[in-house]
Motif scaffolding. Structure first.
Motif, mmCIF file in Angstrom:
data_model
loop_
_atom_site.group_PDB
_atom_site.id
_atom_site.type_symbol
_atom_site.label_atom_id
_atom_site.label_comp_id
_atom_site.label_asym_id
_atom_site.label_seq_id
_atom_site.Cartn_x
_atom_site.Cartn_y
_atom_site.Cartn_z
ATOM 1 N N SER A 98 36.666 -31.210 72.790
ATOM 2 C CA SER A 98 36.661 -32.661 72.932
ATOM 3 C C SER A 98 37.902 -33.254 72.309
ATOM 4 N N SER A 99 38.470 -34.271 72.950
ATOM 5 C CA SER A 99 39.621 -34.973 72.383
ATOM 6 C C SER A 99 39.237 -35.806 71.176
ATOM 7 N N LEU A 100 37.938 -35.939 70.925
ATOM 8 C CA LEU A 100 37.458 -36.735 69.797
ATOM 9 C C LEU A 100 37.298 -35.917 68.536
ATOM 10 N N GLY A 101 37.582 -34.617 68.583
ATOM 11 C CA GLY A 101 37.478 -33.779 67.406
ATOM 12 C C GLY A 101 36.274 -32.868 67.440
ATOM 13 N N HIS A 111 39.203 -41.814 60.665
ATOM 14 C CA HIS A 111 40.027 -42.831 61.306
ATOM 15 C C HIS A 111 39.135 -43.954 61.824
ATOM 16 N N GLY A 112 39.226 -45.105 61.180
ATOM 17 C CA GLY A 112 38.433 -46.253 61.579
ATOM 18 C C GLY A 112 39.065 -47.004 62.732
ATOM 19 N N TRP A 132 40.830 -43.897 68.742
ATOM 20 C CA TRP A 132 41.599 -42.796 68.144
ATOM 21 C C TRP A 132 41.093 -41.444 68.658
ATOM 22 N N GLN A 133 42.010 -40.671 69.231
ATOM 23 C CA GLN A 133 41.656 -39.356 69.753
ATOM 24 C C GLN A 133 42.917 -38.609 70.143
ATOM 25 N N LEU A 134 42.771 -37.309 70.373
ATOM 26 C CA LEU A 134 43.869 -36.504 70.881
ATOM 27 C C LEU A 134 44.068 -36.747 72.371
ATOM 28 N N HIS A 175 45.575 -49.787 74.403
ATOM 29 C CA HIS A 175 45.565 -50.202 73.002
ATOM 30 C C HIS A 175 46.024 -49.088 72.072
ATOM 31 N N LEU A 176 45.679 -47.843 72.395
ATOM 32 C CA LEU A 176 46.097 -46.729 71.548
ATOM 33 C C LEU A 176 47.590 -46.455 71.692
#
Length: 213
Positions: A98-101, A111-112, A132-134, A175-176
């Motif tokens: 997952s790109s979310l970790g 990471h907030g 926030w993600q990869l 936004h990222l």
């Protein structure tokens, strides 16, 4: 102390003492950095050939693409990097599926939704964004030449099936992506602005999306 607070303190403490393994700089960033502004699209009007103009425009846009603020989240492996020297993420994170970790310790654990200052630490702040993600594995940029990154960005089989119009919208309004120019204390931003970067990407696509190299 909550688990989240403990992890944030651990990351700040380790970073403060510099217990990291350096990866070295990315060639594109090392060669093209310098100056805090991006050239405007009009600066390339003097290049007569459309193909050469397109390549030159992408090379200018690559000053953002290969900047550490972007390249750290487009790692060669499924582990993000940090800092101007793009050292291994502290604590070590491996996002296999997952790109979310990883499960149980996703990116949002530390990471907030916005940057968070850290008092008394060399780190100065923990970066944050609601998304926030990869980047996906298909969009890994570290270690690639500018030509390889260029071909990857426009390849719909690797870029999330984004059309040219989708790419312009992503680069100009995501936004990222925009976070890169507002990275929090202790982190220099890439040159220019998101608006100028998006204009370069638009001009590159409109001139044939030619790739250097």
């Amino acid at each position: 102390m909550s688990r989240r607070s403990y992890l944030m303190l651990l990351a700040a403490t380790v970073a403060s003492f510099g217990i990291v393994a350096g990866f070295g700089s990315i060639r594109g960033y090392a060669e093209t950095s310098g100056g805090s502004q991006l050239k405007a699209v009009s600066d390339f009007d003097a290049i007569a050939g459309t193909s050469e103009r397109s390549k030159a425009i992408f090379e200018e846009a690559s000053r953002v693409i290969t900047h550490p603020r972007c390249i750290n989240c487009h790692p060669a492996t499924r582990s993000p990097t940090q800092g101007e020297d793009m050292h291994r993420h502290v604590p070590l994170m491996i996002a296999k599926d997952s790109s979310l970790g990883p499960a149980g310790l996703v990116c949002g654990t530390c990471h907030g939704p916005e940057n968070r200052p850290i008092i008394g630490s060399r780190l100065k702040s923990i970066p944050g964004n609601a998304h926030w993600q990869l980047a996906p594995a298909s969009m890994a940029w570290q270690g690639l030449t500018l030509g390889e990154i260029c071909r990857q960005v426009k390849d719909t089989s690797r870029n999330g099936n984004r059309s040219h119009a989708d790419l312009i919208k992503h680069m100009g309004t995501d936004h990222l992506v925009g976070w890169a120019w507002h990275p929090g204390d202790g982190r220099p931003a890439p040159p220019g602005s998101q608006e100028t970067f998006a204009a370069l990407i638009t001009a590159w696509l409109q001139t044939g999306a030619e790739c250097p190299g």
